[in-house]
Write an enzyme that holds these catalytic residues in place. Structure first.
Site, short mmCIF file in Angstrom:
data_model
loop_
_atom_site.label_atom_id
_atom_site.label_comp_id
_atom_site.label_asym_id
_atom_site.label_seq_id
_atom_site.Cartn_x
_atom_site.Cartn_y
_atom_site.Cartn_z
N CYS A 2 0.88 -1.17 0.00
CA CYS A 2 0.00 0.00 0.00
C CYS A 2 0.91 1.22 0.00
CB CYS A 2 -0.85 0.06 1.26
SG CYS A 2 -2.09 -1.23 1.37
N GLY A 28 -0.41 0.35 -5.04
CA GLY A 28 -1.76 -0.14 -4.82
C GLY A 28 -2.74 0.41 -5.82
N TYR A 244 11.86 -5.08 -6.55
CA TYR A 244 10.70 -4.95 -7.43
C TYR A 244 9.72 -3.84 -7.05
CZ TYR A 244 6.00 -5.90 -9.21
OH TYR A 244 4.77 -5.76 -9.76
P1 AMP Z 1 5.18 -14.68 -12.49
O1 AMP Z 1 4.69 -14.41 -13.87
O2 AMP Z 1 4.12 -15.29 -11.60
O3 AMP Z 1 6.46 -15.46 -12.45
O4 AMP Z 1 5.46 -13.26 -11.80
C1 AMP Z 1 6.64 -12.60 -12.03
C2 AMP Z 1 6.40 -11.21 -12.49
O5 AMP Z 1 5.48 -10.53 -11.62
C3 AMP Z 1 7.70 -10.47 -12.46
O6 AMP Z 1 7.87 -9.97 -13.77
C4 AMP Z 1 7.52 -9.35 -11.48
O7 AMP Z 1 7.86 -8.14 -12.09
C5 AMP Z 1 6.07 -9.35 -11.08
N1 AMP Z 1 5.90 -9.44 -9.62
C6 AMP Z 1 6.73 -9.96 -8.72
N2 AMP Z 1 6.19 -9.91 -7.46
C7 AMP Z 1 4.99 -9.33 -7.60
C8 AMP Z 1 3.95 -8.98 -6.69
N3 AMP Z 1 4.04 -9.26 -5.39
N4 AMP Z 1 2.84 -8.39 -7.20
C9 AMP Z 1 2.73 -8.13 -8.52
N5 AMP Z 1 3.69 -8.43 -9.42
C10 AMP Z 1 4.80 -9.02 -8.99
#
Ligand code: AMP
Length: 451
Positions: A2, A28, A244
């Site tokens: 948030c 958020g 990130y």
């Molecule tokens: P995935 O496709 O499930 O492997 O998610 C990885 C991607 O999601 C990466 O490119 C990150 O930039 C993004 N990411 C990582 N952690 C988060 C998070 N907690 N919430 C939203 N996006 C995320």
């Protein structure tokens, strides 16, 4: 996950708070809200809460008036996504009206809530944040500040807070481990608080300093009182903010986030070199690390992927794998002019469920890439976060059920490497890791600093 802000304004504070919230939008997008204090007469407090992206309708600006205001953007980690859970929360107490906006996640909410409900309290939301108001109003201490400090000692987990009190004082607090950030600035001689320093450029304020872990500041427009009301704890700043979550132009825990990411990329290139024709970032989160990777590897940096500007929705929280895949496909376009006949190294910040990379590898091959190598700017993400980063359960995390070779095969990549934990800590300035560290890395190690 948030974003919070509190401000005194020359005229209406909300005119600073709303643009500030738009700079925190990456923290958020589920709902947002503002609460202002106008003065002793009339309605005293005004508020507006809505779902979705921050809006700046003239009606809100003119109605939520007064010289001091707080604001919040929500990315829920506790409680459902409905308007009831949108912040700031507000309640009438024996100290008058009190508003609160929270970034973080509490891990003993259920216990506290149950105890309150059994003794007859009424809760208006299912968010963990509401327990602060109940604890504060039930504390037997004398002053508001003492009651706030007393109530904060009863919660476990992570919290950065801005509180708006009757009479128009702002209080900022950061939990003793300092999981979530909070920074202090000045504009027109008045103090302001916000989750990230990127807000200050947006509203033309001057950064003063970060609030320290365990610090409480009580702020009137021109005065600031600082105290440390908690038992001292080992600091546990969130390392994923650096990787990130935070905006790259923010300064968090004394580190410029884009520089941390650049250093991660440089170390990653040393740890896991690869023969290829060029490096391509996965935009936006992989950009600074890809630059660092290119610098050390000597490979050229090219944009093999374009992120569509029109695509704003978050793929990550879609409820099914099919929807997430569909979202990722609509978010990125591979550029065949760059990829065709070439060996590419993609750099991204993290692999969570693997949805993004499974698709990107396929799309890059369709666009003619002859080899697709993956380099990840974080160690394998194997444990869910309980301190406020919205992550799926351990069972859904790829790295909790597969080793690196299995992940590579699943993603159909030619090679795959993650930065080492030691390399990551070096990138954020800790050459003496693991002897001592002021970061929480539970998402990579399962070592939760508070349970
Ligand atoms: P995935 O496709 O499930 O492997 O998610 C990885 C991607 O999601 C990466 O490119 C990150 O930039 C993004 N990411 C990582 N952690 C988060 C998070 N907690 N919430 C939203 N996006 C995320």
């Amino acid at each position: 996950m948030c974003g919070i802000i509190g401000a005194f304004g020359v005229k209406n504070a909300v005119e600073l708070v709303i643009p500030g919230l738009t700079s925190l939008q990456h923290r958020g997008q589920e709902s947002w809200g503002v609460l202002s204090y106008e003065g002793k007469d009339g309605e005293r407090f005004h508020s507006h809460r809505a779902r979705g992206f921050v809006g700046s309708e003239a009606e809100t600006l003119s109605r939520v008036k007064g010289p001091v205001a707080i604001g919040h953007v929500r990315y829920g980690t506790s409680g459902g996504n409905n308007l009831r859970n949108a912040q700031p929360f507000f309640g009438e107490t024996r100290f008058g009206g009190i508003g609160i906006a929270h970034n973080g996640n509490l891990i003993n909410t259920e216990e506290i809530r149950d105890f309150h409900l059994q003794s007859g309290s009424i809760y208006q939301s299912t968010s963990d944040t509401e327990v602060f108001l109940h604890l504060l109003s039930q504390s037997k201490k004398e002053t508001l500040r003492e009651c706030l400090a007393d109530s904060l000692q009863k919660v476990k987990g992570s919290f950065s807070l801005v509180v708006l009190t009757e009479g128009g004082t702002l209080i900022g607090v950061r939990d003793p481990r300092g999981f979530r950030p909070l920074s202090l600035a000045k504009k027109d001689g008045c103090y302001l608080l916000a989750s990230e320093t990127c807000v200050w450029n947006e509203i033309g304020a001057e950064f003063v300093r970060e609030i320290e872990p365990g610090e409480m500041v009580v702020v009137t427009p021109h005065s600031l009182e600082s105290s440390f009301p908690f038992k001292k704890e080992k600091h546990a700043n969130c390392i994923f903010e650096q990787i990130y979550f935070a905006r790259p132009d923010s300064l968090i825990d004394d580190l410029l986030v884009s520089s941390s990411r650049y250093r991660i990329g440089k170390i990653l290139a040393k740890e896991a070199p690869v023969e290829a024709d060029f490096v391509s970032p996965v935009p936006e989160s992989g950009v600074a690390s890809a630059e660092g990777f290119a610098k050390v590897s000597g490979l050229r940096l090219k944009r093999g992927l374009i992120r569509k500007r029109s695509y704003n929705a978050r793929t990550f929280i879609q409820p099914s794998e099919a929807l997430r895949e569909d979202g990722a496909r609509r978010k990125y376009c591979p550029d065949p002019g760059i990829l065709s006949g070439k060996r590419v190294v993609f750099v991204d910040d993290s692999i969570v469920r693997g949805t993004t990379f499974r698709l990107l590898v396929e799309m890059a091959r369709e666009a003619g890439a002859t080899e697709v190598h993956l380099r990840i700017a974080s160690p394998p993400f194997s444990h869910h976060c309980i301190y406020g980063i919205d992550t799926p359960s351990d069972e859904e995390l790829l790295a909790s059920k597969m080793d690196i070779e299995e992940i590579r095969k699943y993603l159909n990549a030619d090679s795959l490497a993650f930065i080492s934990l030691e390399g990551l800590h070096r990138a954020v300035g800790e050459n003496n890791f693991p002897e001592c560290s002021h970061f929480c890395n539970a998402c990579f190690t399962g070592k939760y600093p508070v349970l």
